[in-house]
Design a protein around this motif. Structure first.
Motif, short mmCIF file in Angstrom:
data_model
loop_
_atom_site.label_atom_id
_atom_site.label_comp_id
_atom_site.label_asym_id
_atom_site.label_seq_id
_atom_site.Cartn_x
_atom_site.Cartn_y
_atom_site.Cartn_z
N UNK A 130 -4.88 3.09 -8.49
CA UNK A 130 -4.80 1.63 -8.33
C UNK A 130 -4.24 1.29 -6.95
N UNK A 131 -4.51 0.08 -6.49
CA UNK A 131 -4.00 -0.33 -5.18
C UNK A 131 -2.46 -0.33 -5.18
N UNK A 132 -1.90 -0.05 -4.04
CA UNK A 132 -0.44 -0.05 -3.88
C UNK A 132 0.07 -1.48 -4.04
N UNK A 133 1.16 -1.62 -4.76
CA UNK A 133 1.78 -2.94 -4.87
C UNK A 133 2.78 -3.08 -3.74
N UNK A 134 2.99 -4.28 -3.33
CA UNK A 134 3.96 -4.51 -2.26
C UNK A 134 5.37 -4.29 -2.79
N UNK A 135 6.12 -3.53 -2.05
CA UNK A 135 7.52 -3.28 -2.40
C UNK A 135 8.38 -4.37 -1.78
N UNK A 136 9.52 -4.63 -2.36
CA UNK A 136 10.45 -5.58 -1.72
C UNK A 136 10.76 -5.11 -0.30
N UNK A 137 11.09 -6.02 0.58
CA UNK A 137 11.29 -5.76 2.01
C UNK A 137 12.19 -4.55 2.28
#
Length: 152
Positions: A130-137
Motif C-alpha cells: 500500500x502507499x506510504x502514509x504521511x508521518x507526523x513532521x
C-alpha cells in the motif's frame, strides 16, 4: 508473387489443359493450415503457432510460384482453362484470408489475455504494497535521519 497479380496475368497467358490446371490447385499442394488455439498463454505456445504459420506460408508461397510458372507466356488461354485458373486463384485467396483472419483473432485474444494478467498482477502488487502514509513532521525527520545515517 501476389495471388491477384497471378489472376490478372491469366487473361494474358497461354493455353494449358484443365487437367494441368487442376493439378496446380491449392488443395493438391499439401499445405497444412495452421491451427490457432483460442488463447496462447506461454512463449512456447506462441513459438508453436509462429512455426506452424511459417510452415504454411512457405508452402502457400511455393504454390503461388508454381502456379505463376505453369502459365505459358505468349498464348491465349481457352475460356475453360482461364476459368479453371481463376477458380484456383479464388480458392487459394479465400484460404489465405481465412488463415489471416484466424491469426488476427488469435493474436487479439492472446494480447487481451496478457493485458488482463498483467493488470491483475499489478493490482495484486499494489494491494501487497500500500502507499506510504504521511508521518507526523517529527517522525519524518527521524526516518530521514536514520536512513541517512545507515549510508556508507
Amino acid at each position: 508473387m501476389h495471388i491477384k497479380t497471378i489472376c490478372a496475368a491469366l487473361a494474358l497467358l497461354g493455353a494449358v489443359s484443365n487437367a494441368a490446371a487442376d493439378e496446380l490447385a491449392y488443395s493438391k499442394q499439401g499445405c497444412v493450415i495452421p491451427t490457432f488455439p483460442k488463447v496462447s498463454t506461454s512463449e512456447k505456445e506462441f513459438q508453436a503457432v509462429k512455426a506452424s504459420l511459417a510452415e504454411w506460408s512457405a508452402c502457400f508461397n511455393g504454390f503461388a510460384e508454381r502456379l505463376a510458372a505453369a502459365m505459358p507466356a505468349g498464348k491465349a488461354m481457352s475460356a475453360d482453362v482461364e476459368q479453371a485458373y481463376s477458380r484456383i486463384v479464388s480458392d487459394a485467396e479465400q484460404v489465405k484470408q481465412e488463415v489471416f483472419a484466424a491469426h488476427d483473432a488469435w493474436l487479439l485474444r492472446s494480447e487481451a489475455h496478457a493485458q488482463t494478467i498483467h493488470q491483475k498482477q499489478r493490482e495484486e502488487l499494489i494491494s501487497l504494497n500500500p502507499p506510504m502514509t504521511r508521518l507526523p513532521r517529527g517522525k519524518q525527520e527521524s526516518v530521514q535521519v536514520s536512513l541517512g545515517s545507515n549510508r556508507r
